[in-house]
Write a protein that holds these residues in place. Structure first.
Motif, PDB file in Angstrom:
ATOM      1  N   THR A 236       0.811  -1.219   0.000  1.00 21.87           N
ATOM      2  CA  THR A 236       0.000   0.000   0.000  1.00 21.87           C
ATOM      3  C   THR A 236       0.844   1.269   0.000  1.00 21.87           C
ATOM      4  OG1 THR A 236      -0.282  -0.471   2.333  1.00 21.87           O
ATOM      5  CG2 THR A 236      -2.185  -0.810   0.929  1.00 21.87           C
ATOM      6  N   GLN A 237       1.919   1.279   0.790  1.00 22.07           N
ATOM      7  CA  GLN A 237       2.738   2.490   0.866  1.00 22.07           C
ATOM      8  C   GLN A 237       3.463   2.731  -0.459  1.00 22.07           C
ATOM      9  OE1 GLN A 237       3.403   5.313   2.063  1.00 22.07           O
ATOM     10  NE2 GLN A 237       4.883   5.170   3.705  1.00 22.07           N
ATOM     11  N   LYS A 238       4.092   1.695  -0.971  1.00 21.34           N
ATOM     12  CA  LYS A 238       4.899   1.825  -2.185  1.00 21.34           C
ATOM     13  C   LYS A 238       4.016   2.086  -3.408  1.00 21.34           C
ATOM     14  CE  LYS A 238       6.984  -1.972  -4.101  1.00 21.34           C
ATOM     15  NZ  LYS A 238       6.329  -2.122  -5.393  1.00 21.34           N
ATOM     16  N   ASP A 239       2.906   1.367  -3.496  1.00 24.31           N
ATOM     17  CA  ASP A 239       2.121   1.420  -4.738  1.00 24.31           C
ATOM     18  C   ASP A 239       1.015   2.474  -4.726  1.00 24.31           C
ATOM     19  OD1 ASP A 239       3.759  -0.595  -5.594  1.00 24.31           O
ATOM     20  OD2 ASP A 239       2.382  -2.202  -5.050  1.00 24.31           O
ATOM     21  N   ILE A 240       0.537   2.844  -3.558  1.00 24.11           N
ATOM     22  CA  ILE A 240      -0.449   3.934  -3.529  1.00 24.11           C
ATOM     23  C   ILE A 240       0.290   5.262  -3.331  1.00 24.11           C
ATOM     24  CG2 ILE A 240      -2.489   4.887  -2.369  1.00 24.11           C
ATOM     25  CD1 ILE A 240      -3.372   2.008  -1.834  1.00 24.11           C
ATOM     26  N   GLY A 241       1.314   5.234  -2.494  1.00 28.08           N
ATOM     27  CA  GLY A 241       2.248   6.351  -2.506  1.00 28.08           C
ATOM     28  C   GLY A 241       1.996   7.505  -1.546  1.00 28.08           C
ATOM     29  N   GLY A 242       1.331   7.241  -0.440  1.00 28.14           N
ATOM     30  CA  GLY A 242       1.108   8.324   0.529  1.00 28.14           C
ATOM     31  C   GLY A 242       2.330   8.569   1.398  1.00 28.14           C
ATOM     32  N   THR A 243       3.440   8.877   0.744  1.00 25.67           N
ATOM     33  CA  THR A 243       4.726   9.003   1.449  1.00 25.67           C
ATOM     34  C   THR A 243       4.882  10.382   2.087  1.00 25.67           C
ATOM     35  OG1 THR A 243       5.507   7.831  -0.493  1.00 25.67           O
ATOM     36  CG2 THR A 243       7.161   8.448   1.124  1.00 25.67           C
ATOM     37  N   ILE A 244       5.511  10.430   3.233  1.00 22.70           N
ATOM     38  CA  ILE A 244       5.763  11.709   3.904  1.00 22.70           C
ATOM     39  C   ILE A 244       7.026  12.348   3.305  1.00 22.70           C
ATOM     40  CG2 ILE A 244       7.186  10.720   5.756  1.00 22.70           C
ATOM     41  CD1 ILE A 244       5.816  12.649   7.698  1.00 22.70           C
ATOM     42  N   SER A 245       7.101  13.666   3.313  1.00 23.06           N
ATOM     43  CA  SER A 245       8.314  14.316   2.814  1.00 23.06           C
ATOM     44  C   SER A 245       9.362  14.345   3.926  1.00 23.06           C
ATOM     45  CB  SER A 245       8.007  15.747   2.369  1.00 23.06           C
ATOM     46  OG  SER A 245       7.929  16.597   3.498  1.00 23.06           O
ATOM     47  N   PRO A 246      10.648  14.313   3.575  1.00 21.73           N
ATOM     48  CA  PRO A 246      11.699  14.345   4.603  1.00 21.73           C
ATOM     49  C   PRO A 246      11.577  15.566   5.518  1.00 21.73           C
ATOM     50  CG  PRO A 246      12.636  13.800   2.461  1.00 21.73           C
ATOM     51  CD  PRO A 246      11.202  14.166   2.212  1.00 21.73           C
ATOM     52  N   PHE A 247      11.184  16.686   4.949  1.00 20.87           N
ATOM     53  CA  PHE A 247      11.073  17.896   5.783  1.00 20.87           C
ATOM     54  C   PHE A 247       9.948  17.760   6.807  1.00 20.87           C
ATOM     55  CE2 PHE A 247       9.494  22.306   6.537  1.00 20.87           C
ATOM     56  CZ  PHE A 247      10.577  22.726   7.294  1.00 20.87           C
ATOM     57  N   ASP A 248       8.824  17.210   6.385  1.00 20.93           N
ATOM     58  CA  ASP A 248       7.720  17.011   7.327  1.00 20.93           C
ATOM     59  C   ASP A 248       8.101  15.991   8.410  1.00 20.93           C
ATOM     60  OD1 ASP A 248       6.258  18.885   6.027  1.00 20.93           O
ATOM     61  OD2 ASP A 248       4.816  17.520   5.120  1.00 20.93           O
TER      62      ASP A 248
END
Ligand SMILES: *Cc1c(COP(=O)(O)O)cnc(C)c1O
Length: 399
Positions: A236-248
């Motif tokens: 889910t994380q890799k393929d849907i992609g709701g990744t957090i930004s490094p700054f956040d």
């Protein structure tokens, strides 16, 4: 990097990061990069094959984000953590990971509005059904578990009634049936409530709230068993992609350093404001987990370290009176969200829960008179003075 600090007050500051590996930088560096270079083609091959540790691409992992994930995993007492771009990205990733078409989810009532909306979507698109269960005794839960129940999803304490659910009890029944229990721990944070220690399986957060604590990030976090977290990271994380930004992620690491200090003060301030509101003649009802008269206080006592920073209350008057009260506030800001340094107030009937049809809203305890207060870190006397002067404007008009 696998240091584990026993005391939460130390872990919130140090866990997941060691300056020794980063040229002595006291603050965690922000790895503001989309991708990571490989020294050789073979190294690239090995990283993709999982034969060698190391970073590939920031949607699959990033050192700043990893520090945050290790820190939250430790704070919740879990094996591994995963960070998301929002609380809802975390909620949806967990529910998608745990279910398949035609499954069933058993939920506690009064869920966060968008979680409720996502459950509707799962039902409409994938025939994943859900039911709401009060979860007040074991028998009641047992009766509502079906062969296709994939997980139990619980939010406690909840908006606006501050209803508490006994997590150890829910976890016990779930274990009998081999079903994972997911807890949205946004309101309590690991400093006040630790669901995994009570036998639950997965904890998630809208890190936007108390974890961040400064109202400047939208983010989500999930903690659970290593196997579950890494499979979620690779699906889910890799393929849907709701990744957090490094700054956040960096802002959350910074916010976390003061979690214990902030939660203590939020709770202290809320306890004072509760005492004042409780005895005010214009206050008709009040909901606060630290209230010894609350029907769930016996659960609060064993499950929550302190009462937290949220209070809901009803003021005598019409919807227009309540809006007038909100408009009279000077220090306290009218805003949704919670857990910030600033005291925030909102009117659920016309804001967070305005999409819920009226009868269903009333069933949830959301009347037109109800307001939800997220007590900030200002002086409690100043917070109270502002509330008091705004409430008094209503009495003057009324007499
Ligand atoms: C805010 C909130 C969410 C959603 O989180 P976002 O960061 O806004 O996506 C989920 N659950 C609870 C209890 C919340 O308060």
């Amino acid at each position: 990097m696998d240091k584990r600090y026993e005391h939460m007050e130390t872990a919130v500051i140090h866990e997941g990061y060691d300056s020794k590996h980063h040229l002595g930088s006291l603050a965690t560096p922000i790895f503001q990069t989309s991708t990571f270079t490989f020294e050789t083609a073979e190294q690239g091959e090995n990283r993709f094959a999982g034969k060698e540790d190391g970073y590939i691409y920031s949607r699959l992992g990033n050192p700043t984000v990893r520090a945050l994930e290790e820190r939250i995993a430790h704070l919740e007492g879990g094996e591994a953590g995963l960070a998301f771009s929002s609380g809802m990205a975390a909620v949806s990733a967990v529910l998608i990971s745990l279910t398949k078409a035609n499954d069933h989810i058993l939920c506690s009532p009064g869920l966060y509005g968008c979680t409720f909306g996502f459950l509707q979507m799962l039902r409409e698109k994938y025939k994943i059904s859900h039911d709401f269960c009060e979860m007040s005794n074991e028998q009641q839960i047992r009766e509502m578990i079906r062969p296709e129940t994939a997980c139990i999803y619980v939010e406690t304490p909840i908006n606006p009634t501050m209803k508490m659910i006994d997590l150890a009890l829910v976890a016990r029944v779930a274990k009998e049936n081999n079903i994972p229990v997911v807890v949205d721990n946004t309101f309590a944070t690991p400093y006040l409530q630790r669901p995994l220690e009570l036998g639950c399986d997965i904890v998630l957060h809208s890190a936007t709230k108390y974890i961040c604590g400064h109202g400047d990030v939208i983010a989500g976090l999930v903690v659970g068993k290593k196997e579950f977290i890494s499979s979620m990271a690779m699906t889910t994380q890799k393929d849907i992609g709701g990744t957090i930004s490094p700054f956040d992620a960096w802002l959350l690491l910074r916010g976390l350093k003061t979690l214990h200090v902030r939660m203590d003060r939020h709770s202290e301030n809320a306890a004072k404001i509760f005492q004042e509101l409780k005895q005010h003649p214009m206050i008709e009802a009040i909901y606060y987990p630290g209230d010894i008269a609350h029907p769930d206080y016996h659960i609060t006592e064993k499950q929550l370290k302190q009462g937290g920073g949220l209070i809901s209350f009803e003021i005598k008057g019409s919807k227009e009176d309540i809006q007038r009260f909100l408009n009279e506030l000077k220090l306290i800001k009218i805003a949704v969200s919670l857990g910030d340094a600033e005291t925030l107030i909102q009117h659920p009937a016309t804001m967070t829960h305005s999409v819920v049809p009226e009868p269903a809203r009333w069933k949830m305890g959301i009347t037109n008179q109800l307001v939800r207060l997220s007590i900030g870190l200002e002086s409690w006397q100043d917070i109270w003075a502002d509330l008091d002067q705004a409430i008094s404007k209503l009495t003057v008009k009324k007499v």
